[in-house]
Design a protein around this motif. Structure first.
Motif, PDB file in Angstrom:
ATOM      1  N   VAL A  14       0.871  -1.178   0.000  1.00 23.16           N
ATOM      2  CA  VAL A  14       0.000   0.000   0.000  1.00 23.16           C
ATOM      3  C   VAL A  14       0.908   1.229   0.000  1.00 23.16           C
ATOM      4  O   VAL A  14       1.763   1.379   0.871  1.00 23.16           O
ATOM      5  CB  VAL A  14      -0.917   0.023   1.237  1.00 23.16           C
ATOM      6  CG1 VAL A  14      -1.794   1.272   1.220  1.00 23.16           C
ATOM      7  CG2 VAL A  14      -1.775  -1.241   1.282  1.00 23.16           C
ATOM      8  N   THR A  15       0.727   2.094  -0.977  1.00 20.63           N
ATOM      9  CA  THR A  15       1.570   3.268  -1.101  1.00 20.63           C
ATOM     10  C   THR A  15       0.726   4.531  -1.205  1.00 20.63           C
ATOM     11  O   THR A  15      -0.494   4.470  -1.367  1.00 20.63           O
ATOM     12  CB  THR A  15       2.515   3.135  -2.316  1.00 20.63           C
ATOM     13  OG1 THR A  15       3.401   4.257  -2.357  1.00 20.63           O
ATOM     14  CG2 THR A  15       1.717   3.070  -3.615  1.00 20.63           C
ATOM     15  N   LEU A 142       8.202   0.708   4.851  1.00 18.01           N
ATOM     16  CA  LEU A 142       9.291   0.024   4.153  1.00 18.01           C
ATOM     17  C   LEU A 142      10.305   0.994   3.545  1.00 18.01           C
ATOM     18  O   LEU A 142      11.418   0.578   3.209  1.00 18.01           O
ATOM     19  CB  LEU A 142       8.714  -0.890   3.065  1.00 18.01           C
ATOM     20  CG  LEU A 142       7.995  -2.145   3.575  1.00 18.01           C
ATOM     21  CD1 LEU A 142       7.300  -2.867   2.434  1.00 18.01           C
ATOM     22  CD2 LEU A 142       8.961  -3.080   4.300  1.00 18.01           C
ATOM     23  N   HIS A 143       9.937   2.248   3.399  1.00 23.05           N
ATOM     24  CA  HIS A 143      10.897   3.231   2.875  1.00 23.05           C
ATOM     25  C   HIS A 143      12.049   3.443   3.847  1.00 23.05           C
ATOM     26  O   HIS A 143      13.086   3.997   3.469  1.00 23.05           O
ATOM     27  CB  HIS A 143      10.195   4.570   2.588  1.00 23.05           C
ATOM     28  CG  HIS A 143       9.342   5.056   3.709  1.00 23.05           C
ATOM     29  ND1 HIS A 143       8.044   4.623   3.890  1.00 23.05           N
ATOM     30  CD2 HIS A 143       9.589   5.925   4.722  1.00 23.05           C
ATOM     31  CE1 HIS A 143       7.541   5.218   4.968  1.00 23.05           C
ATOM     32  NE2 HIS A 143       8.452   6.007   5.488  1.00 23.05           N
ATOM     33  N   THR A 170       3.688  -1.215   3.670  1.00 22.22           N
ATOM     34  CA  THR A 170       3.405   0.173   3.295  1.00 22.22           C
ATOM     35  C   THR A 170       4.715   0.917   3.041  1.00 22.22           C
ATOM     36  O   THR A 170       5.748   0.616   3.645  1.00 22.22           O
ATOM     37  CB  THR A 170       2.642   0.932   4.399  1.00 22.22           C
ATOM     38  OG1 THR A 170       3.494   1.116   5.538  1.00 22.22           O
ATOM     39  CG2 THR A 170       1.387   0.181   4.821  1.00 22.22           C
ATOM     40  N   TYR A 171       4.656   1.875   2.135  1.00 18.70           N
ATOM     41  CA  TYR A 171       5.777   2.794   1.956  1.00 18.70           C
ATOM     42  C   TYR A 171       5.264   4.099   1.371  1.00 18.70           C
ATOM     43  O   TYR A 171       4.213   4.141   0.730  1.00 18.70           O
ATOM     44  CB  TYR A 171       6.871   2.198   1.054  1.00 18.70           C
ATOM     45  CG  TYR A 171       6.475   1.956  -0.384  1.00 18.70           C
ATOM     46  CD1 TYR A 171       6.538   2.980  -1.338  1.00 18.70           C
ATOM     47  CD2 TYR A 171       6.049   0.694  -0.818  1.00 18.70           C
ATOM     48  CE1 TYR A 171       6.194   2.750  -2.657  1.00 18.70           C
ATOM     49  CE2 TYR A 171       5.698   0.461  -2.134  1.00 18.70           C
ATOM     50  CZ  TYR A 171       5.779   1.491  -3.052  1.00 18.70           C
ATOM     51  OH  TYR A 171       5.425   1.264  -4.361  1.00 18.70           O
ATOM     52  N   ARG A 172       6.013   5.165   1.630  1.00 19.04           N
ATOM     53  CA  ARG A 172       5.646   6.471   1.115  1.00 19.04           C
ATOM     54  C   ARG A 172       6.002   6.576  -0.358  1.00 19.04           C
ATOM     55  O   ARG A 172       7.138   6.296  -0.759  1.00 19.04           O
ATOM     56  CB  ARG A 172       6.372   7.573   1.891  1.00 19.04           C
ATOM     57  CG  ARG A 172       5.921   7.703   3.333  1.00 19.04           C
ATOM     58  CD  ARG A 172       6.732   8.770   4.056  1.00 19.04           C
ATOM     59  NE  ARG A 172       6.330   8.865   5.456  1.00 19.04           N
ATOM     60  CZ  ARG A 172       6.970   9.602   6.357  1.00 19.04           C
ATOM     61  NH1 ARG A 172       8.042  10.303   6.003  1.00 19.04           N
ATOM     62  NH2 ARG A 172       6.542   9.640   7.604  1.00 19.04           N
ATOM     63  N   LYS A 173       5.058   7.009  -1.144  1.00 20.12           N
ATOM     64  CA  LYS A 173       5.274   7.103  -2.585  1.00 20.12           C
ATOM     65  C   LYS A 173       6.414   8.043  -2.929  1.00 20.12           C
ATOM     66  O   LYS A 173       7.227   7.767  -3.814  1.00 20.12           O
ATOM     67  CB  LYS A 173       3.979   7.577  -3.259  1.00 20.12           C
ATOM     68  CG  LYS A 173       4.061   7.647  -4.775  1.00 20.12           C
ATOM     69  CD  LYS A 173       2.761   8.135  -5.372  1.00 20.12           C
ATOM     70  CE  LYS A 173       2.861   8.230  -6.890  1.00 20.12           C
ATOM     71  NZ  LYS A 173       1.588   8.755  -7.471  1.00 20.12           N
ATOM     72  N   GLU A 174       6.502   9.158  -2.193  1.00 24.95           N
ATOM     73  CA  GLU A 174       7.522  10.148  -2.509  1.00 24.95           C
ATOM     74  C   GLU A 174       8.933   9.652  -2.193  1.00 24.95           C
ATOM     75  O   GLU A 174       9.917  10.203  -2.694  1.00 24.95           O
ATOM     76  CB  GLU A 174       7.249  11.467  -1.767  1.00 24.95           C
ATOM     77  CG  GLU A 174       7.272  11.372  -0.259  1.00 24.95           C
ATOM     78  CD  GLU A 174       5.906  11.125   0.351  1.00 24.95           C
ATOM     79  OE1 GLU A 174       5.689  11.565   1.499  1.00 24.95           O
ATOM     80  OE2 GLU A 174       5.061  10.490  -0.313  1.00 24.95           O
ATOM     81  N   ALA A 175       9.043   8.594  -1.347  1.00 26.03           N
ATOM     82  CA  ALA A 175      10.361   8.074  -0.982  1.00 26.03           C
ATOM     83  C   ALA A 175      10.901   7.081  -2.001  1.00 26.03           C
ATOM     84  O   ALA A 175      12.093   6.776  -2.003  1.00 26.03           O
ATOM     85  CB  ALA A 175      10.294   7.409   0.396  1.00 26.03           C
TER      86      ALA A 175
END
Length: 277
Positions: A14-15, A142-143, A170-175
């Motif tokens: 999930v991002t 996860l970033h 999960t991870y941040r899209k911008e990362a």
């Protein structure tokens, strides 16, 4: 998730941008799996902690408590090797009782040792998944994950198709742009058809209106208020919630009372989501 319960495991990430609701979704999903009587384990990555396999530490800390002592452990060499590897990587998870009959691990060349460790830890995960009737693994942020965690996660991702194991991270899209290790892992799993991605997006006008309608009294909602909050927050759910929470905390209005733009204009609203965090 339902496929995994039937022995067809999978992995989903999930991002989305910071504050869009990834962690909340995972928390709600964990409650859902528990209501389904699934065994759910959560691991975390931290910005300032880069210990090897840090993202899986809490998961293995809980999993090891489900290992049955006695005949089954003494008769399964694979399980004993798995535990030997686990306790070598996380010594604080071991105890004298479990260490009694574990094999000595040979010293290997680094790449061979990493493969042996991954195979052993995977065996432990799939053994417990079978014993518990399936497991769910949740991985937050996860970033920030260390390299070994991402490599092991990729290894797991390739070996779930015939297992009752479901993984959601999960991870941040911008990362993703600046994190080469994460980007490579995501691309590898996705290109091979093992990974599904779910991207959460900010509110649009309609969804923000619905959110406000369910959060404050319907009499407070208006096209003007929605437009104002959209302009100030960009539709970021966390940003919107924090502004409303600040308004209530300052007691400019109370729960159940009508909220208006002029109320929000009386509080200090941060410029960006990072300022809020």
């Amino acid at each position: 998730y339902e496929n995994a319960r039937c022995g067809k495991g999978g992995i989903i990430f999930v991002t989305g941008e910071t504050g869009v609701g990834k962690s909340r979704l995972l928390k709600e999903f964990k409650v859902f799996t528990q209501l389904k009587q699934s065994h759910c384990f959560t691991g975390y990555a931290y910005k300032d902690k880069t210990n090897p396999l840090e993202s899986f530490y809490d998961i293995f800390r809980e999993l090891v408590n489900h290992i049955k002592e006695g005949a089954e452990l003494s008769q399964s060499r694979e399980l004993r090797i798995s535990l030997a590897v686990l306790f070598k990587m996380f010594p604080d998870l071991s105890n004298g009782h479990r260490l009694k009959n574990l094999p000595h691990l040979k010293t290997l060349e680094p790449n061979q040792e990493k493969l042996r460790n991954f195979e052993a830890l995977y065996e432990l995960v799939q053994y417990l998944a079978s014993d518990l009737g399936g497991i769910v693994i949740l991985l937050e942020d996860l970033h920030w994950a260390d390299e070994l965690s991402l490599q092991f996660l990729e290894y797991l991702g390739y070996n779930l198709s015939d297992r009752n194991i479901f993984i959601c991270g999960t991870y941040r899209k911008e990362a993703l742009e600046e994190n080469l290790l994460l980007r490579r892992m995501v691309a590898n799993l996705k290109n091979e058809g093992y990974l599904n991605l779910v991207e959460l997006r900010p509110f649009n006008i309609e969804s923000l209106y619905s959110f406000l309608d369910s959060t404050i009294t319907p009499g407070s909602n208006s096209a003007e208020l929605v437009q104002y909050l959209m302009q100030k927050t960009g539709g970021n759910p966390f940003f919107v919630e924090e502004i409303i929470r600040t308004l209530l905390r300052t007691r400019i209005v109370n729960i159940g009372e009508k909220m208006a733009i002029e109320h929000f204009q009386r509080i200090s609203i941060p410029e960006t989501i990072q300022d809020v965090i």
